[in-house]
Design a protein around this motif. Structure first.
Motif, PDB file in Angstrom:
ATOM      1  N   THR A 103      33.735  51.359  51.346  1.00  7.98           N
ATOM      2  CA  THR A 103      33.369  52.889  51.319  1.00  7.98           C
ATOM      3  C   THR A 103      34.904  53.107  51.319  1.00  7.98           C
ATOM      4  O   THR A 103      35.998  52.821  51.592  1.00  7.98           O
ATOM      5  N   ALA A 104      34.942  54.670  50.758  1.00 12.27           N
ATOM      6  CA  ALA A 104      36.143  55.355  50.580  1.00 12.27           C
ATOM      7  C   ALA A 104      35.921  56.660  51.313  1.00 12.27           C
ATOM      8  O   ALA A 104      34.768  57.453  51.066  1.00 12.27           O
ATOM      9  N   ASP A 105      36.714  57.209  52.348  1.00 14.37           N
ATOM     10  CA  ASP A 105      36.545  58.319  53.007  1.00 14.37           C
ATOM     11  C   ASP A 105      37.808  59.090  53.058  1.00 14.37           C
ATOM     12  O   ASP A 105      38.778  58.557  52.896  1.00 14.37           O
ATOM     13  N   PHE A 106      37.673  60.347  53.205  1.00 12.51           N
ATOM     14  CA  PHE A 106      38.947  61.356  53.232  1.00 12.51           C
ATOM     15  C   PHE A 106      38.576  62.158  54.514  1.00 12.51           C
ATOM     16  O   PHE A 106      37.922  62.810  54.419  1.00 12.51           O
ATOM     17  N   ASN A 107      39.320  62.266  55.299  1.00 11.61           N
ATOM     18  CA  ASN A 107      39.591  62.871  56.576  1.00 11.61           C
ATOM     19  C   ASN A 107      38.005  62.835  57.192  1.00 11.61           C
ATOM     20  O   ASN A 107      37.432  64.003  57.653  1.00 11.61           O
ATOM     21  N   GLY A 108      37.474  61.859  57.209  1.00  7.42           N
ATOM     22  CA  GLY A 108      36.098  61.512  57.804  1.00  7.42           C
ATOM     23  C   GLY A 108      35.048  62.018  56.797  1.00  7.42           C
ATOM     24  O   GLY A 108      33.749  61.515  57.071  1.00  7.42           O
ATOM     25  N   GLN A 109      35.181  62.497  55.546  1.00  4.25           N
ATOM     26  CA  GLN A 109      34.163  62.795  54.695  1.00  4.25           C
ATOM     27  C   GLN A 109      34.052  61.752  53.710  1.00  4.25           C
ATOM     28  O   GLN A 109      34.904  61.484  53.197  1.00  4.25           O
ATOM     29  N   ASN A 110      32.747  61.321  53.478  1.00  2.78           N
ATOM     30  CA  ASN A 110      32.701  60.070  52.211  1.00  2.78           C
ATOM     31  C   ASN A 110      32.944  60.607  51.043  1.00  2.78           C
ATOM     32  O   ASN A 110      32.690  61.736  50.471  1.00  2.78           O
ATOM     33  N   VAL A 111      33.697  59.579  50.472  1.00  2.00           N
ATOM     34  CA  VAL A 111      33.883  59.850  48.888  1.00  2.00           C
ATOM     35  C   VAL A 111      32.986  59.012  48.128  1.00  2.00           C
ATOM     36  O   VAL A 111      32.045  59.355  47.067  1.00  2.00           O
ATOM     37  N   ILE A 112      32.945  57.641  48.484  1.00  2.00           N
ATOM     38  CA  ILE A 112      31.979  56.696  47.608  1.00  2.00           C
ATOM     39  C   ILE A 112      31.661  55.822  48.608  1.00  2.00           C
ATOM     40  O   ILE A 112      32.354  55.284  49.336  1.00  2.00           O
ATOM     41  N   ASP A 113      30.708  55.206  48.410  1.00  2.00           N
ATOM     42  CA  ASP A 113      29.925  54.112  49.187  1.00  2.00           C
ATOM     43  C   ASP A 113      29.361  53.108  48.085  1.00  2.00           C
ATOM     44  O   ASP A 113      28.384  53.522  47.384  1.00  2.00           O
ATOM     45  N   VAL A 114      29.838  52.010  47.746  1.00  2.00           N
ATOM     46  CA  VAL A 114      29.609  50.759  47.139  1.00  2.00           C
ATOM     47  C   VAL A 114      28.556  49.860  47.835  1.00  2.00           C
ATOM     48  O   VAL A 114      29.294  49.246  48.692  1.00  2.00           O
ATOM     49  N   THR A 115      27.563  49.358  47.086  1.00  2.00           N
ATOM     50  CA  THR A 115      27.024  48.310  47.753  1.00  2.00           C
ATOM     51  C   THR A 115      27.267  47.255  46.671  1.00  2.00           C
ATOM     52  O   THR A 115      27.086  47.191  45.392  1.00  2.00           O
ATOM     53  N   LEU A 116      27.840  46.113  47.093  1.00  2.00           N
ATOM     54  CA  LEU A 116      28.187  44.943  46.052  1.00  2.00           C
ATOM     55  C   LEU A 116      27.288  43.799  46.072  1.00  2.00           C
ATOM     56  O   LEU A 116      26.926  43.657  47.338  1.00  2.00           O
ATOM     57  N   GLU A 117      26.919  43.273  44.843  1.00  2.00           N
ATOM     58  CA  GLU A 117      25.950  42.219  44.862  1.00  2.00           C
ATOM     59  C   GLU A 117      26.915  40.964  44.349  1.00  2.00           C
ATOM     60  O   GLU A 117      28.352  41.313  43.897  1.00  2.00           O
ATOM     61  N   PRO A 118      26.525  39.622  44.165  1.00  2.00           N
ATOM     62  CA  PRO A 118      27.414  38.647  43.684  1.00  2.00           C
ATOM     63  C   PRO A 118      27.780  38.739  42.420  1.00  2.00           C
ATOM     64  O   PRO A 118      28.762  37.912  41.994  1.00  2.00           O
ATOM     65  N   ALA A 119      27.182  39.807  41.621  1.00  2.00           N
ATOM     66  CA  ALA A 119      27.748  39.893  40.203  1.00  2.00           C
ATOM     67  C   ALA A 119      28.963  40.653  39.925  1.00  2.00           C
ATOM     68  O   ALA A 119      29.342  41.083  39.072  1.00  2.00           O
ATOM     69  N   ILE A 120      29.619  41.227  41.091  1.00  2.00           N
ATOM     70  CA  ILE A 120      30.736  41.800  40.852  1.00  2.00           C
ATOM     71  C   ILE A 120      31.812  40.766  40.788  1.00  2.00           C
ATOM     72  O   ILE A 120      31.817  39.714  41.716  1.00  2.00           O
ATOM     73  N   SER A 121      32.671  40.761  40.030  1.00  2.00           N
ATOM     74  CA  SER A 121      33.825  39.798  39.662  1.00  2.00           C
ATOM     75  C   SER A 121      34.764  39.391  40.982  1.00  2.00           C
ATOM     76  O   SER A 121      34.706  40.274  41.902  1.00  2.00           O
ATOM     77  N   THR A 122      35.259  38.410  40.823  1.00  2.00           N
ATOM     78  CA  THR A 122      36.506  37.853  41.871  1.00  2.00           C
ATOM     79  C   THR A 122      37.574  39.239  41.800  1.00  2.00           C
ATOM     80  O   THR A 122      37.725  39.809  40.976  1.00  2.00           O
ATOM     81  N   ASN A 123      38.030  39.378  43.098  1.00  2.21           N
ATOM     82  CA  ASN A 123      38.968  40.546  43.360  1.00  2.21           C
ATOM     83  C   ASN A 123      38.214  41.689  42.866  1.00  2.21           C
ATOM     84  O   ASN A 123      38.699  42.495  41.878  1.00  2.21           O
ATOM     85  N   PRO A 124      37.388  42.279  43.748  1.00  2.00           N
ATOM     86  CA  PRO A 124      36.690  43.569  43.317  1.00  2.00           C
ATOM     87  C   PRO A 124      37.618  44.613  42.885  1.00  2.00           C
ATOM     88  O   PRO A 124      38.450  44.906  44.162  1.00  2.00           O
ATOM     89  N   TYR A 125      37.327  45.394  41.931  1.00  2.00           N
ATOM     90  CA  TYR A 125      38.230  46.329  41.459  1.00  2.00           C
ATOM     91  C   TYR A 125      37.201  47.846  41.490  1.00  2.00           C
ATOM     92  O   TYR A 125      36.390  47.460  40.572  1.00  2.00           O
ATOM     93  N   PHE A 126      37.744  48.785  41.965  1.00  2.00           N
ATOM     94  CA  PHE A 126      36.965  50.001  41.626  1.00  2.00           C
ATOM     95  C   PHE A 126      37.976  51.186  41.273  1.00  2.00           C
ATOM     96  O   PHE A 126      38.865  51.204  41.743  1.00  2.00           O
ATOM     97  N   GLN A 127      37.655  51.956  40.353  1.00  2.00           N
ATOM     98  CA  GLN A 127      38.250  53.206  40.109  1.00  2.00           C
ATOM     99  C   GLN A 127      36.967  54.427  40.213  1.00  2.00           C
ATOM    100  O   GLN A 127      35.845  54.362  39.478  1.00  2.00           O
ATOM    101  N   PHE A 128      37.686  55.448  41.026  1.00  2.00           N
ATOM    102  CA  PHE A 128      36.856  56.543  40.886  1.00  2.00           C
ATOM    103  C   PHE A 128      37.697  57.844  41.198  1.00  2.00           C
ATOM    104  O   PHE A 128      38.690  57.693  41.266  1.00  2.00           O
TER     105      PHE A 128
END
Lengths: 109, 140
Positions: free
Chosen positions: A53-78
């Motif tokens: 999850t990423a939040d800014f001053n308590g408000q949510n920006v993005i909430d990601v559910t990850l499954e095993p199909a996400i690569s090693t060293n999970p990377y996100f850009q948003f």
């Protein structure tokens, strides 16, 4: 996998109010999928980060559910909107119950 | 249905069509089930969602994927050739700017990657891309 987990986050230091900024996050984690087998043919148990999850001053920006199909060293850009100066908080939740977090300040002019 | 010659011909041509889709039927149905569970069987629109994936991925362990759907509440990714079709779900909060995200995923074999976006009005949008994988990423 509680050792060697290191979150890295790239957030601009300054931004204009209401501007969309790009955030990049990476966390070192082997993300064992539970599909692989070791040399003796035994299944290596699943061990992944299952939520980010990423939040800014308590408000949510993005909430990601990850499954095993996400690569090693999970990377996100948003992208996020920053209405005022404040702090981003990034949180990763591990299968084994560990929680990793890091935060970044941003100045809005 | 009786197995007459005519029926057999119909069946086999349907099989060829399914193969031509470039997916593995056994896993594809798993993906369809997962999508149906997500959407509740609602009709899937197209056009308002963009899925960017490489045409050929040399290493199935890290395939860069980007999704973007303006006006989406959440985007879910599926990979229909993986042992488990679900890949990730992005839920966008109030401070999310463009409803887009990129990440890196594992693909076991050449297959379709499907993105389903849930829009603010409750409708669903779908986009898919075929990715050719040279080395699979499940370590089987």
């Amino acid at each position: 996998m509680a050792s060697g987990v290191k979150p890295r986050v790239k957030v601009p230091k300054t931004a204009a109010a209401g501007e969309a900024i790009t955030i990049k996050t990476l966390i070192s984690h082997k993300m064992e999928s539970g599909q692989r087998k070791d040399d003796d043919g035994n299944v290596i148990p699943r061990s992944i980060i299952n939520r980010f999850t990423a939040d800014f001053n308590g408000q949510n920006v993005i909430d990601v559910t990850l499954e095993p199909a996400i690569s090693t060293n999970p990377y996100f850009q948003f992208e996020a909107i920053v209405p005022e100066s404040g702090e981003f908080k990034f949180t990763w939740y591990d299968d084994d119950g560990d929680v990793y977090d890091t935060s970044k300040k941003i100045e809005v002019s | 249905m009786k197995l007459t010659r005519r029926n057999l011909l119909i069946l086999s041509s349907a099989g060829v069509a399914a193969t031509a889709m470039g997916s593995l039927p056994a896993f594809a149905s798993l993906t369809d089930d997962a999508i149906a569970e997500l959407t509740g069987g609602a009709a899937l629109g197209e056009g308002a969602i963009t899925l960017t994936a490489p045409e050929i991925a040399e290493n199935g362990n890290t395939v860069p994927i980007e999704v973007s759907a303006p006006g989406a509440v959440a985007i879910t990714l599926f990979a229909d050739g993986n042992p488990v079709p679900n890949v990730a779900t992005f839920t966008f909060g109030p401070l999310s700017a463009s409803r887009s995200a990129s990440t890196r995923i594992r693909l076991a074999t050449t297959q379709n990657v499907v993105a389903i976006a849930k829009m603010e009005d409750g409708s669903f949008q779908k986009a898919s891309a075929n990715v050719k994988v040279t080395i699979g990423g499940c370590g089987g």
